[in-house]
Design a protein around this motif. Structure first.
Motif, PDB file in Angstrom:
ATOM      1  N   PHE A 183      45.951  41.218  44.784  1.00  0.00           N
ATOM      2  CA  PHE A 183      45.935  42.087  43.616  1.00  0.00           C
ATOM      3  C   PHE A 183      47.253  42.836  43.464  1.00  0.00           C
ATOM      4  CE2 PHE A 183      44.027  44.199  47.254  1.00  0.00           C
ATOM      5  CZ  PHE A 183      44.596  45.464  47.278  1.00  0.00           C
ATOM      6  N   ALA A 184      47.459  43.318  42.263  1.00  0.00           N
ATOM      7  CA  ALA A 184      48.700  44.010  41.917  1.00  0.00           C
ATOM      8  C   ALA A 184      48.617  45.489  42.248  1.00  0.00           C
ATOM      9  CB  ALA A 184      48.979  43.837  40.426  1.00  0.00           C
ATOM     10  N   CYS A 185      49.739  46.047  42.683  1.00  0.00           N
ATOM     11  CA  CYS A 185      49.897  47.492  42.841  1.00  0.00           C
ATOM     12  C   CYS A 185      51.212  47.885  42.166  1.00  0.00           C
ATOM     13  CB  CYS A 185      49.940  47.901  44.299  1.00  0.00           C
ATOM     14  SG  CYS A 185      48.367  47.762  45.186  1.00  0.00           S
ATOM     15  N   VAL A 207      53.157  52.661  46.587  1.00  0.00           N
ATOM     16  CA  VAL A 207      52.084  52.302  45.664  1.00  0.00           C
ATOM     17  C   VAL A 207      50.766  52.807  46.232  1.00  0.00           C
ATOM     18  CG1 VAL A 207      53.357  50.233  44.977  1.00  0.00           C
ATOM     19  CG2 VAL A 207      51.519  50.029  46.655  1.00  0.00           C
ATOM     20  N   GLY A 208      49.731  52.866  45.371  1.00  0.00           N
ATOM     21  CA  GLY A 208      48.394  53.202  45.818  1.00  0.00           C
ATOM     22  C   GLY A 208      47.892  54.531  45.305  1.00  0.00           C
ATOM     23  N   GLY A 209      47.075  55.219  46.122  1.00  0.00           N
ATOM     24  CA  GLY A 209      46.415  56.450  45.713  1.00  0.00           C
ATOM     25  C   GLY A 209      47.384  57.588  45.441  1.00  0.00           C
ATOM     26  N   ASN A 210      47.064  58.402  44.434  1.00  0.00           N
ATOM     27  CA  ASN A 210      48.000  59.436  43.998  1.00  0.00           C
ATOM     28  C   ASN A 210      47.940  60.717  44.822  1.00  0.00           C
ATOM     29  OD1 ASN A 210      45.542  60.409  43.002  1.00  0.00           O
ATOM     30  ND2 ASN A 210      46.438  61.152  41.080  1.00  0.00           N
ATOM     31  N   SER A 219      47.388  53.241  41.797  1.00  0.00           N
ATOM     32  CA  SER A 219      48.265  52.331  41.055  1.00  0.00           C
ATOM     33  C   SER A 219      47.994  50.880  41.411  1.00  0.00           C
ATOM     34  CB  SER A 219      49.739  52.675  41.310  1.00  0.00           C
ATOM     35  OG  SER A 219      50.124  52.352  42.637  1.00  0.00           O
ATOM     36  N   CYS A 220      46.929  50.641  42.191  1.00  0.00           N
ATOM     37  CA  CYS A 220      46.497  49.281  42.523  1.00  0.00           C
ATOM     38  C   CYS A 220      45.351  48.871  41.606  1.00  0.00           C
ATOM     39  CB  CYS A 220      46.071  49.202  43.978  1.00  0.00           C
ATOM     40  SG  CYS A 220      47.411  49.530  45.159  1.00  0.00           S
ATOM     41  N   SER A 221      45.161  47.585  41.424  1.00  0.00           N
ATOM     42  CA  SER A 221      44.218  47.131  40.410  1.00  0.00           C
ATOM     43  C   SER A 221      42.759  47.331  40.799  1.00  0.00           C
ATOM     44  CB  SER A 221      44.485  45.664  40.046  1.00  0.00           C
ATOM     45  OG  SER A 221      44.326  44.828  41.166  1.00  0.00           O
ATOM     46  N   PHE A 222      42.420  47.382  42.102  1.00  0.00           N
ATOM     47  CA  PHE A 222      41.046  47.691  42.487  1.00  0.00           C
ATOM     48  C   PHE A 222      40.866  49.206  42.558  1.00  0.00           C
ATOM     49  CE2 PHE A 222      40.855  43.322  44.392  1.00  0.00           C
ATOM     50  CZ  PHE A 222      39.786  42.870  43.622  1.00  0.00           C
TER      51      PHE A 222
END
Length: 349
Positions: A25-27, A53-56, A77-80
């Motif tokens: 998956f994309a991030c 990338v990831g959780g804010n 910022s990841c698609s899941f």
């Protein structure tokens, strides 16, 4: 025996990769910032720049005793949407012959599993091999050495680069990751339109420690190599984890003019430590909601698709692209810079 052509072998490898059940998956880019809560917790303007990338809820300290990514993050910022983990790597720069630097932009990858859409960032894989045990809350690890300058000290099966001669990232190039003509060094061929960087993490855990002082000793590589989910684990690290792989597509098309390249023999592409591929590295902090990752592995969830059996929901690009945070070590990172962001704050050229 009938020998297959190289094209046929490549096609078979691509088909096998496409058929393997794994999360892919994309991030998108959360922030590009000079912080590193794993190696330099609490420090702003760390020795080199990272793309995160990831959780804010990502921040400069992220104390594992008190920082719960799942409860503190309001987006990823990841698609899941269930993945509030953080993933980060060094940043690739182009070095102009006049001594200035420009950050190389990233794009989503294609390949046999289909196109992923990224606003910067990278692509993430969780690859199972048999029964796997998901990471526990608080788990952290890294791979690579940010000060290493010796390509021979890096296992090409774990960290590698590949030259792509096409600007179409959806055109699959070559065989399995970190195989064949892939190199530890960053390619310096003006025919490269893209440079794919692959970082493959260990998939064996000691079963006790969520981290270690060097952030590596609590994990180990199993038998075999490459992006196969990891082979049998050693007795010292008997717990099989999902194999994490980072995939980054650096678009180098705007730097293909050799007249821009250094004339002193130095490399045109370096990471933010001002070192080549030997210093490439990746950091990981686990942050999936509840037991969603374990369920994803148990139920053979695949690619970036919704997976009701595990409660996984894939977000549209406009949603995960919108999840960003401000720099915590403010400085320019885009455009032409007079020097790499190291030491004091960076300055524009």
């Amino acid at each position: 025996m009938q020998w297959l052509s190289l094209a046929a072998v490549t096609a078979l490898l691509a088909q096998n990769a496409a058929a393997q059940n794994m999360l892919r998956f994309a991030c998108s880019q959360l922030v590009v910032d000079r912080v590193d809560p794993l190696v330099n917790p609490g420090m702003t303007y760390t020795p080199h720049l990272h793309q995160i990338v990831g959780g804010n809820s990502f921040n400069i300290s992220m104390d594992p005793a008190s920082h719960d990514l799942v409860s503190k993050s309001t987006c990823t910022s990841c698609s899941f949407q269930e993945d509030l983990s953080n993933y980060w790597t060094a940043v690739m720069f182009f070095k102009h012959k006049n001594g200035s630097y420009h950050r190389v932009r990233q794009v989503g990858n294609g390949g046999p599993q289909g196109r992923l859409i990224n606003n910067g960032g990278l692509d993430i894989y969780y690859i199972p091999n048999g029964k796997t045990t998901a990471f526990r809350p608080g788990f952290r690890m890294l791979i690579g050495n940010a000060v290493n300058t010796d390509n021979n000290k890096v296992q090409k099966a774990n960290i590698c680069h590949r030259c792509w001669n096409s600007v179409n990232e959806n055109t699959f190039v070559g065989g399995a990751p970190c195989s064949g003509s892939d190199t530890v060094a960053i390619p310096k061929d003006p025919s490269c339109k893209m440079i794919r960087q692959t970082i493959i993490f260990p998939a064996c855990w000691d079963g006790r420690n969520l981290d270690s002082p060097d952030h590596t000793s609590h994990v180990a590589y199993g038998q075999g190599s490459g992006a196969n989910g990891g082979g049998a684990c050693p007795s010292s690290h008997p717990v099989k984890l999902p194999q994490i792989m980072y995939e980054l597509m650096w678009n180098v098309t705007e730097f293909s003019d050799r007249n821009m390249w250094p004339t002193d023999g130095s490399d045109p592409f370096v990471y933010s430590m001002n070192i080549g591929g030997a210093a490439a590295h990746g950091d990981y902090v686990f942050g999936w909601k509840g037991d969603s990752l374990q369920k994803a592995m148990d139920n053979r969830c695949n690619l970036n698709n919704d997976c009701p059996a595990a409660g996984l929901h894939s977000q549209p690009p406009e949603k995960y692209n919108a999840c960003t945070i401000k720099q915590q070590a403010p400085e320019p990172v885009d455009g032409w810079l007079s020097a790499l962001p190291m030491g004091e704050g960076a300055m524009r050229a």
